[in-house]
Design an enzyme around this catalytic site. Structure first.
Site: not given
Length: 317
Positions: A175, A139
């Site tokens: 999330k 990421y």
């Protein structure tokens, strides 16, 4: 017309709401609603249209939005630091961002995008320069790679990237495990009266690992300031500039509720070597660009956030 990608996500939905508060409803919300619960983040917002992220990209490439868009706030990405599918990350985060930049360059549209403090990895300094960028996961690498791409371009438009530090606040509930520690500590305290923190690691005492925790309201303000100051381009840190400990967050949650305790749990083996024990944004470059607003501390913002959470009801609760 304004475009917000990741519009049903955490920072994106707060940005849409803030634009509404400024009187702007001519917003195209772009996202992937495979997780349908994210729609709650937009349910109290006003938008002109919603487009799936793939459909939007197709229309961008086809030129259907040429001359119609004032600014793209590109907040959409896979933000999971535990996702190791590199091909997916490169397509979803890197290539997508490049395509939008090329559109903005061609049409002279403002482009304000989300980078990440994760690009610094294990660095002990957090200044926007190449020798301090050491991503520890794919990421972070996807974000780093796009920042590098931006640095090599000479676009005909404003391009500003914001390296978000540890953002917390309203509209992050979808999330799951990637939500902020403030969110998780609050849930833990409500469930059993205990906030669970990691034991010490990397020479830090229990719960004393330090992060730059920045309130989402302040992050949105920086985005809007960049939009209103189109002459400002570059890559900027977006944090408070002052690290605080996980203990500070837990204590703010406990103080808000007037009850609770802290319990320290073993540090997971899987996170060793891929964990930032200290982050603190160096705001020199952002301040030099003209941004003067102050950022809320954990003690100021956590009570505000928890008061908001108390008014919400989420699916599965």
């Amino acid at each position: 017309m304004i475009v917000v990608t990741g519009a049903a996500g955490f920072i994106g939905s707060n940005l849409v709401k803030a634009l509404n508060d400024m009187g702007r409803n001519d917003i195209i919300a772009v996202d992937d609603l495979t997780d349908g619960t994210k729609m709650f983040n937009l349910a109290d917002c006003e938008i002109a249209d919603y487009l799936d992220k793939d459909q939007f990209l197709e229309q961008i490439i086809a030129g259907e939005f040429d001359g119609k868009i004032e600014v793209i706030f590109h907040q959409g990405a896979c933000s999971s630091t535990t996702e190791w599918d590199g091909k997916f990350m490169m397509s979803n985060n890197y290539e997508y961002s490049k395509t939008l930049l090329q559109f903005c360059d061609r049409t002279k549209c403002q482009y304000i995008y989300a980078s990440s403090a994760s690009v610094y990895g294990g660095s002990e300094k957090f200044i926007e320069q190449r020798d301090l960028e050491k991503p520890l996961n794919v990421y972070a690498y996807s974000k780093f790679l796009f920042d590098q791409y931006v640095r090599q371009q000479k676009p005909n438009c404003q391009v500003a990237g914001l390296r978000y530090f540890n953002v917390y606040g309203p509209r992050e509930q979808h999330k799951g495990g990637m939500a902020s520690v403030a969110f998780h500590f609050n849930n833990q305290l409500n469930a059993n009266g205990i906030c669970r923190l990691f034991e010490g690691v990397d020479g830090y005492e229990n719960g004393q690992q330090l992060r730059d925790f920045v309130y989402v309201e302040d992050v949105v303000k920086v985005n809007l300031w960049l939009w209103q100051n189109s002459e400002v381009s570059g890559i900027f840190n977006c944090g408070t500039g002052q690290a605080q400990s996980f203990n500070d967050v837990a204590n703010a949650v406990i103080a808000h509720h007037g009850k609770g305790a802290v319990e320290y749990i073993p540090f997971p083996d899987k996170l060793k070597g891929a964990y930032q024990s200290y982050t603190q944004a160096d705001l020199t470059k952002l301040r030099a660009a003209g941004y003067t607003a102050e950022f809320k501390t954990v003690e100021q913002a956590v009570p505000e956030y928890l008061s908001w959470l108390a008014t919400q009801h989420f699916i599965g609760e």
